[in-house]
Motif scaffolding. Structure first.
Motif, PDB file in Angstrom:
ATOM      1  N   PRO A   1      55.906  40.855  -7.551  1.00  0.00           N
ATOM      2  CA  PRO A   1      57.218  41.485  -7.704  1.00  0.00           C
ATOM      3  C   PRO A   1      58.240  40.418  -8.054  1.00  0.00           C
ATOM      4  O   PRO A   1      58.274  39.369  -7.432  1.00  0.00           O
ATOM      5  N   THR A   2      59.050  40.642  -9.056  1.00  0.00           N
ATOM      6  CA  THR A   2      60.115  39.690  -9.367  1.00  0.00           C
ATOM      7  C   THR A   2      61.316  40.020  -8.505  1.00  0.00           C
ATOM      8  O   THR A   2      61.369  41.050  -7.847  1.00  0.00           O
ATOM      9  N   ALA A   3      62.300  39.127  -8.530  1.00  0.00           N
ATOM     10  CA  ALA A   3      63.477  39.339  -7.685  1.00  0.00           C
ATOM     11  C   ALA A   3      64.187  40.639  -8.022  1.00  0.00           C
ATOM     12  O   ALA A   3      64.811  41.257  -7.177  1.00  0.00           O
ATOM     13  N   GLU A   4      64.103  41.080  -9.282  1.00  0.00           N
ATOM     14  CA  GLU A   4      64.844  42.267  -9.701  1.00  0.00           C
ATOM     15  C   GLU A   4      64.132  43.571  -9.361  1.00  0.00           C
ATOM     16  O   GLU A   4      64.765  44.614  -9.310  1.00  0.00           O
ATOM     17  N   VAL A   5      62.815  43.529  -9.163  1.00  0.00           N
ATOM     18  CA  VAL A   5      62.080  44.791  -9.042  1.00  0.00           C
ATOM     19  C   VAL A   5      61.329  44.922  -7.716  1.00  0.00           C
ATOM     20  O   VAL A   5      60.416  45.723  -7.599  1.00  0.00           O
ATOM     21  N   VAL A   6      61.698  44.159  -6.694  1.00  0.00           N
ATOM     22  CA  VAL A   6      61.049  44.291  -5.401  1.00  0.00           C
ATOM     23  C   VAL A   6      61.147  45.736  -4.929  1.00  0.00           C
ATOM     24  O   VAL A   6      62.218  46.322  -4.907  1.00  0.00           O
ATOM     25  N   GLY A   7      60.008  46.316  -4.589  1.00  0.00           N
ATOM     26  CA  GLY A   7      59.975  47.685  -4.097  1.00  0.00           C
ATOM     27  C   GLY A   7      59.768  48.740  -5.155  1.00  0.00           C
ATOM     28  O   GLY A   7      59.434  49.881  -4.843  1.00  0.00           O
ATOM     29  N   SER A   8      59.937  48.394  -6.427  1.00  0.00           N
ATOM     30  CA  SER A   8      59.876  49.423  -7.467  1.00  0.00           C
ATOM     31  C   SER A   8      58.458  49.762  -7.892  1.00  0.00           C
ATOM     32  O   SER A   8      58.243  50.781  -8.541  1.00  0.00           O
ATOM     33  N   ASN A   9      57.481  48.922  -7.533  1.00  0.00           N
ATOM     34  CA  ASN A   9      56.105  49.162  -7.969  1.00  0.00           C
ATOM     35  C   ASN A   9      55.210  49.694  -6.857  1.00  0.00           C
ATOM     36  O   ASN A   9      53.997  49.791  -7.030  1.00  0.00           O
TER      37      ASN A   9
ATOM     38  N   GLY B   1      45.115  52.330   1.514  1.00  0.00           N
ATOM     39  CA  GLY B   1      45.808  51.399   0.637  1.00  0.00           C
ATOM     40  C   GLY B   1      45.615  49.941   0.996  1.00  0.00           C
ATOM     41  O   GLY B   1      46.299  49.062   0.460  1.00  0.00           O
ATOM     42  N   ARG B   2      44.678  49.645   1.874  1.00  0.00           N
ATOM     43  CA  ARG B   2      44.465  48.263   2.318  1.00  0.00           C
ATOM     44  C   ARG B   2      43.582  47.500   1.341  1.00  0.00           C
ATOM     45  O   ARG B   2      42.641  48.049   0.775  1.00  0.00           O
ATOM     46  N   LEU B   3      43.883  46.217   1.203  1.00  0.00           N
ATOM     47  CA  LEU B   3      43.014  45.324   0.442  1.00  0.00           C
ATOM     48  C   LEU B   3      41.770  45.048   1.269  1.00  0.00           C
ATOM     49  O   LEU B   3      41.855  44.761   2.466  1.00  0.00           O
ATOM     50  N   LEU B   4      40.597  45.132   0.625  1.00  0.00           N
ATOM     51  CA  LEU B   4      39.338  44.876   1.314  1.00  0.00           C
ATOM     52  C   LEU B   4      38.909  43.430   1.065  1.00  0.00           C
ATOM     53  O   LEU B   4      38.682  43.024  -0.080  1.00  0.00           O
ATOM     54  N   VAL B   5      38.818  42.654   2.127  1.00  0.00           N
ATOM     55  CA  VAL B   5      38.452  41.242   2.055  1.00  0.00           C
ATOM     56  C   VAL B   5      37.077  41.086   2.692  1.00  0.00           C
ATOM     57  O   VAL B   5      36.890  41.430   3.860  1.00  0.00           O
ATOM     58  N   MET B   6      36.135  40.575   1.914  1.00  0.00           N
ATOM     59  CA  MET B   6      34.756  40.479   2.393  1.00  0.00           C
ATOM     60  C   MET B   6      34.357  39.019   2.580  1.00  0.00           C
ATOM     61  O   MET B   6      34.700  38.156   1.765  1.00  0.00           O
TER      62      MET B   6
ATOM     63  N   VAL C   1      44.385  29.973   0.802  1.00  0.00           N
ATOM     64  CA  VAL C   1      44.705  30.184  -0.615  1.00  0.00           C
ATOM     65  C   VAL C   1      44.442  31.635  -1.021  1.00  0.00           C
ATOM     66  O   VAL C   1      45.244  32.263  -1.728  1.00  0.00           O
ATOM     67  N   LEU C   2      43.323  32.203  -0.565  1.00  0.00           N
ATOM     68  CA  LEU C   2      43.011  33.583  -0.897  1.00  0.00           C
ATOM     69  C   LEU C   2      44.057  34.539  -0.331  1.00  0.00           C
ATOM     70  O   LEU C   2      44.510  35.467  -1.015  1.00  0.00           O
ATOM     71  N   MET C   3      44.464  34.320   0.915  1.00  0.00           N
ATOM     72  CA  MET C   3      45.453  35.202   1.522  1.00  0.00           C
ATOM     73  C   MET C   3      46.824  35.025   0.881  1.00  0.00           C
ATOM     74  O   MET C   3      47.581  35.981   0.714  1.00  0.00           O
ATOM     75  N   GLU C   4      47.150  33.800   0.505  1.00  0.00           N
ATOM     76  CA  GLU C   4      48.422  33.555  -0.168  1.00  0.00           C
ATOM     77  C   GLU C   4      48.484  34.346  -1.476  1.00  0.00           C
ATOM     78  O   GLU C   4      49.505  34.980  -1.793  1.00  0.00           O
ATOM     79  N   ALA C   5      47.395  34.338  -2.229  1.00  0.00           N
ATOM     80  CA  ALA C   5      47.354  35.098  -3.479  1.00  0.00           C
ATOM     81  C   ALA C   5      47.398  36.597  -3.205  1.00  0.00           C
ATOM     82  O   ALA C   5      48.107  37.349  -3.893  1.00  0.00           O
ATOM     83  N   ALA C   6      46.653  37.047  -2.208  1.00  0.00           N
ATOM     84  CA  ALA C   6      46.614  38.477  -1.889  1.00  0.00           C
ATOM     85  C   ALA C   6      47.989  39.003  -1.512  1.00  0.00           C
ATOM     86  O   ALA C   6      48.353  40.146  -1.855  1.00  0.00           O
ATOM     87  N   LEU C   7      48.789  38.179  -0.848  1.00  0.00           N
ATOM     88  CA  LEU C   7      50.102  38.614  -0.384  1.00  0.00           C
ATOM     89  C   LEU C   7      51.142  38.680  -1.487  1.00  0.00           C
ATOM     90  O   LEU C   7      52.276  39.097  -1.247  1.00  0.00           O
TER      91      LEU C   7
ATOM     92  N   GLU D   1      50.820  40.756  -3.762  1.00  0.00           N
ATOM     93  CA  GLU D   1      50.816  42.177  -4.102  1.00  0.00           C
ATOM     94  C   GLU D   1      51.589  42.950  -3.030  1.00  0.00           C
ATOM     95  O   GLU D   1      51.268  42.887  -1.838  1.00  0.00           O
ATOM     96  N   GLU D   2      52.570  43.704  -3.470  1.00  0.00           N
ATOM     97  CA  GLU D   2      53.410  44.441  -2.529  1.00  0.00           C
ATOM     98  C   GLU D   2      52.615  45.463  -1.719  1.00  0.00           C
ATOM     99  O   GLU D   2      52.916  45.710  -0.552  1.00  0.00           O
ATOM    100  N   GLU D   3      51.609  46.063  -2.350  1.00  0.00           N
ATOM    101  CA  GLU D   3      50.794  47.035  -1.623  1.00  0.00           C
ATOM    102  C   GLU D   3      50.132  46.386  -0.409  1.00  0.00           C
ATOM    103  O   GLU D   3      50.018  46.999   0.654  1.00  0.00           O
ATOM    104  N   THR D   4      49.698  45.151  -0.578  1.00  0.00           N
ATOM    105  CA  THR D   4      49.058  44.438   0.528  1.00  0.00           C
ATOM    106  C   THR D   4      50.073  44.076   1.595  1.00  0.00           C
ATOM    107  O   THR D   4      49.779  44.123   2.794  1.00  0.00           O
TER     108      THR D   4
END
Length: 336
Positions: free
Chosen positions: A40-48, A155-160, A182-188, A190-193
């Motif tokens: 999410p960019t600063a302008e569109v937080v929450g819109s996706n 809607g949860r991310l599945l981490v195996m 690093v994996l969790m940093e990337a996963a976060l 995504e706003e859904e996560t």
């Protein structure tokens, strides 16, 4: 704003764009931090956010357009005036911590402090904290970790994680912890996560006493908790255990004290039962091989097995994430 008790607007937030309320900062961090294309960019937080996430954000986190704008402004002021923080103040960064703390602004401020302070206390983990720093693990042990491409029904991310694939003589505890971070940093990103959280699936087949004793040394599991639970703004909603066996049963009794009472209630031990796992997670989301016995389409299954982290939205080894990590790592907690 507090976690509980504060009133929230009577109507759920819709999916429209929120005004950018980013302010100028005197901190020595790039004003225009590289944003990953899926972030999410600063302008569109929450819109996706999906409709599911919008409702959950409103009902569980107290998030609406109005509360979001007010909280972002308040948190930005706290962070900017905190002499020990040299960090980002853009919406995309701040919103992760507000959501994790259910829009308790001071709680989010303290979470940001913990997020940056742990980089000092665990400097070995956060040295070379980027995709390049974990390439040897992700390429050398491709079956160890997997971020599944589709989310579960909540809607949860599945981490195996296939625990038995960890060669504790070839991959140090520090390297393992860095990879998880690093994996969790990337996963976060995504706003859904951020809103829906993650479900962790642990295949414990092959777990050995050598691995358990290695994890016990140097308080590895305590360090893991410090990074994942206390520093990163990740919401772990469920932990699914498969094929634990007697070794795990003994080990779990030893290490379960590291889990909070709430987290212990979120642990689902399926044992060897595929039916039990499928009752919790739809088979179409899971890989084909045992013990998951899913019905994921063959192309996706092949990509996860043969080209992990080289394509798809978590293509950490493609080079597409490098600039984001480089800029994000410039943040600092300044000790007194």
């Amino acid at each position: 704003m507090s976690n509980e008790g504060d009133s929230v607007p009577t109507e759920p937030a819709d999916n429209s764009q929120v005004e950018d309320c980013a302010g100028a900062s005197s901190l020595q961090v790039p004003a225009s931090i590289p944003v990953h294309p899926d972030s999410p960019t600063a302008e569109v937080v929450g819109s996706n956010l999906s409709q599911l996430a919008i409702k959950r954000a409103y009902n569980e986190l107290g998030e609406s357009e109005a509360t979001r704008a007010v909280a972002l402004t308040a948190l930005r002021e706290l962070v900017t005036n905190d002499a020990q923080l040299s960090c980002r103040t853009d919406n995309a960064f701040l919103i992760k911590f507000l959501r994790h703390r259910k829009f308790n602004v001071e709680g989010a401020h303290q979470k940001i402090r913990a997020y940056l302070q742990v980089r000092n206390t665990m400097s070995d983990v956060f040295a070379n904290f980027n995709p390049g720093g974990v390439r040897a693990v992700l390429e050398g042990y491709p079956n160890l970790f997997c971020l599944l491409p589709e989310r579960d029904s909540e809607g949860r991310l599945l981490v195996m994680c296939r625990v038995g694939a960890w060669d504790c003589d070839g991959v140090s505890r520090t390297d393992l912890l860095r990879t998880v971070g690093v994996l969790m940093e990337a996963a976060l990103e995504e706003e859904e996560t951020q809103v829906n959280g993650v479900s962790v699936i642990l295949d414990l087949h092959g777990l050995s006493w050598h691995q358990i004793l290695t994890m016990k040394r140097d308080s590895y599991l305590k360090r893991l908790k410090e990074v994942v639970s206390k520093a990163l703004p990740v919401r772990v909603k469920q932990i699914h255990l498969m094929r634990g066996g007697r070794i795990f049963d003994v080990a779990f009794k030893i290490f379960s004290f590291l889990l909070s009472a709430k987290m212990r209630q979120r642990v689902l031990n399926h044992g060897p039962s595929v039916a039990s796992l499928h009752k919790a997670i739809e088979p179409r989301l899971l890989p084909i091989e045992q013990p998951f016995c899913g019905t994921m389409d063959s192309h996706t299954d092949e990509s996860l097995r043969l080209r992990p982290f080289k394509e798809g939205r978590f293509d950490l080894l493609s080079g597409r994430w490098d600039a984001w990590f480089e800029a994000n790592n410039k943040q600092k907690f300044l000790e007194n």
